[in-house]
Design a protein around this motif. Sequence first.
Motif, PDB file in Angstrom:
ATOM      1  N   LEU A 239      35.449  34.051  40.086  1.00 14.77           N
ATOM      2  CA  LEU A 239      36.097  33.647  41.338  1.00 14.77           C
ATOM      3  C   LEU A 239      35.388  34.241  42.559  1.00 14.77           C
ATOM      4  O   LEU A 239      35.091  33.532  43.531  1.00 14.77           O
ATOM      5  N   PHE A 240      35.121  35.536  42.524  1.00 15.38           N
ATOM      6  CA  PHE A 240      34.545  36.172  43.713  1.00 15.38           C
ATOM      7  C   PHE A 240      33.071  35.802  43.891  1.00 15.38           C
ATOM      8  O   PHE A 240      32.610  35.675  45.034  1.00 15.38           O
TER       9      PHE A 240
ATOM     10  N   PHE B   2      36.254  39.613  52.552  1.00 11.30           N
ATOM     11  CA  PHE B   2      37.092  38.439  52.848  1.00 11.30           C
ATOM     12  C   PHE B   2      38.552  38.823  52.723  1.00 11.30           C
ATOM     13  O   PHE B   2      38.900  39.837  52.090  1.00 11.30           O
ATOM     14  N   MET B   3      39.399  38.000  53.318  1.00 15.16           N
ATOM     15  CA  MET B   3      40.836  38.284  53.316  1.00 15.16           C
ATOM     16  C   MET B   3      41.410  38.052  51.922  1.00 15.16           C
ATOM     17  O   MET B   3      41.046  37.089  51.228  1.00 15.16           O
ATOM     18  N   ASP B   4      42.327  38.925  51.519  1.00 14.41           N
ATOM     19  CA  ASP B   4      43.040  38.729  50.251  1.00 14.41           C
ATOM     20  C   ASP B   4      44.048  37.587  50.431  1.00 14.41           C
ATOM     21  O   ASP B   4      44.757  37.511  51.440  1.00 14.41           O
ATOM     22  N   ILE B   5      44.115  36.720  49.432  1.00 11.77           N
ATOM     23  CA  ILE B   5      44.975  35.534  49.521  1.00 11.77           C
ATOM     24  C   ILE B   5      46.467  35.885  49.375  1.00 11.77           C
ATOM     25  O   ILE B   5      47.337  35.109  49.777  1.00 11.77           O
ATOM     26  N   ASN B   6      46.745  37.064  48.815  1.00 12.29           N
ATOM     27  CA  ASN B   6      48.139  37.541  48.664  1.00 12.29           C
ATOM     28  C   ASN B   6      48.262  38.900  49.354  1.00 12.29           C
ATOM     29  O   ASN B   6      48.338  39.946  48.683  1.00 12.29           O
TER      30      ASN B   6
ATOM     31  N   TRP C 230      45.713  47.744  36.611  1.00 11.01           N
ATOM     32  CA  TRP C 230      46.128  46.593  37.415  1.00 11.01           C
ATOM     33  C   TRP C 230      44.988  45.686  37.853  1.00 11.01           C
ATOM     34  O   TRP C 230      45.178  44.817  38.701  1.00 11.01           O
TER      35      TRP C 230
ATOM     36  N   THR D 156      42.882  42.515  38.047  1.00 16.49           N
ATOM     37  CA  THR D 156      43.133  41.136  37.628  1.00 16.49           C
ATOM     38  C   THR D 156      41.920  40.228  37.852  1.00 16.49           C
ATOM     39  O   THR D 156      41.844  39.155  37.260  1.00 16.49           O
ATOM     40  N   VAL D 157      41.011  40.635  38.740  1.00 17.91           N
ATOM     41  CA  VAL D 157      39.785  39.851  38.969  1.00 17.91           C
ATOM     42  C   VAL D 157      38.613  40.757  38.594  1.00 17.91           C
ATOM     43  O   VAL D 157      38.481  41.859  39.138  1.00 17.91           O
TER      44      VAL D 157
ATOM     45  N   HIS E 193      35.850  45.040  43.292  1.00 20.02           N
ATOM     46  CA  HIS E 193      36.295  44.870  44.684  1.00 20.02           C
ATOM     47  C   HIS E 193      37.052  46.098  45.142  1.00 20.02           C
ATOM     48  O   HIS E 193      37.759  46.731  44.371  1.00 20.02           O
TER      49      HIS E 193
ATOM     50  N   HIS F 286      39.902  47.143  47.742  1.00 18.74           N
ATOM     51  CA  HIS F 286      40.936  46.675  48.657  1.00 18.74           C
ATOM     52  C   HIS F 286      40.906  47.549  49.905  1.00 18.74           C
ATOM     53  O   HIS F 286      40.895  48.781  49.797  1.00 18.74           O
TER      54      HIS F 286
HETATM   55  P1  5GP Z   1      43.035  43.300  41.578  1.00 19.80           P
HETATM   56  O1  5GP Z   1      44.398  42.959  41.078  1.00 19.80           O
HETATM   57  O2  5GP Z   1      41.966  42.877  40.582  1.00 19.80           O
HETATM   58  O3  5GP Z   1      42.853  44.729  42.023  1.00 19.80           O
HETATM   59  O4  5GP Z   1      42.833  42.466  42.905  1.00 19.80           O
HETATM   60  C1  5GP Z   1      42.529  41.117  42.907  1.00 19.80           C
HETATM   61  C2  5GP Z   1      42.932  40.598  44.263  1.00 19.80           C
HETATM   62  O5  5GP Z   1      42.339  39.328  44.428  1.00 19.80           O
HETATM   63  C3  5GP Z   1      44.444  40.429  44.426  1.00 19.80           C
HETATM   64  O6  5GP Z   1      44.918  41.222  45.496  1.00 19.80           O
HETATM   65  C4  5GP Z   1      44.600  38.944  44.678  1.00 19.80           C
HETATM   66  O7  5GP Z   1      45.583  38.653  45.639  1.00 19.80           O
HETATM   67  C5  5GP Z   1      43.228  38.527  45.163  1.00 19.80           C
HETATM   68  N1  5GP Z   1      42.901  37.146  44.866  1.00 19.80           N
HETATM   69  C6  5GP Z   1      43.155  36.483  43.701  1.00 19.80           C
HETATM   70  N2  5GP Z   1      42.691  35.216  43.793  1.00 19.80           N
HETATM   71  C7  5GP Z   1      42.156  35.094  45.034  1.00 19.80           C
HETATM   72  C8  5GP Z   1      41.512  33.998  45.711  1.00 19.80           C
HETATM   73  O8  5GP Z   1      41.350  32.893  45.188  1.00 19.80           O
HETATM   74  N3  5GP Z   1      41.077  34.241  46.971  1.00 19.80           N
HETATM   75  C9  5GP Z   1      41.238  35.446  47.585  1.00 19.80           C
HETATM   76  N4  5GP Z   1      40.776  35.576  48.836  1.00 19.80           N
HETATM   77  N5  5GP Z   1      41.828  36.493  46.979  1.00 19.80           N
HETATM   78  C10 5GP Z   1      42.277  36.314  45.717  1.00 19.80           C
END
Ligand code: 5GP
Length: 133
Positions: A5-6, A28-32, A92, A94-95, A99, A101
């Motif tokens: 994805l990234f 880039f901005m986080d989507i959530n 935690w 998920t991607v 990255h 945060h």
């Molecule tokens: P993790 O849980 O791996 O530490 O963080 C993954 C982050 O990627 C989450 O905060 C999630 O909101 C963000 N994220 C997941 N899918 C996307 C996407 O398609 N675009 C963007 N910009 N952020 C995403």
Amino acid sequence: MSDCLFCGIIAGDIPGQIIDSDEKTVAFMDINPATPGHALVVPRKHAADLIEIEPEELEAVATAAQRLASRMDEVLEPAGFNLINSCRPAAWQTVFHFHMHVIPRYEGDPLKLPWIPGPGEGDEIAAIAEKIR
Ligand code: 5GP
Ligand code: ZN
């Protein structure tokens, strides 16, 4: 990595609100968003996590995260910041493209991390420290 994805956001194949970039990193901005302004800084070179990323890529991400936080400090005027990296699902993640945060914090914002600090056992802390050394 073609199915990452990234990597897709870095390549411009997947839409993303890119806010900063340099030779080695993209932000880039986080989507959530956990709070307004929550963003992610990633290395251009794919690495799954903290253990896999090369030191010079990590250094570039850290420098970019500081630059981004300074910029947010000027324009968003938050009360503070959290820099968070999650390594592996148990922590935690998920991607699976490294990255960092960058989360601006505001007085009374709703973000809660599931960590309730409490005093540790001195002997246990010392024994683990010895193992790590
Ligand atoms: P993790 O849980 O791996 O530490 O963080 C993954 C982050 O990627 C989450 O905060 C999630 O909101 C963000 N994220 C997941 N899918 C996307 C996407 O398609 N675009 C963007 N910009 N952020 C995403
Ligand atoms: Zn990737």
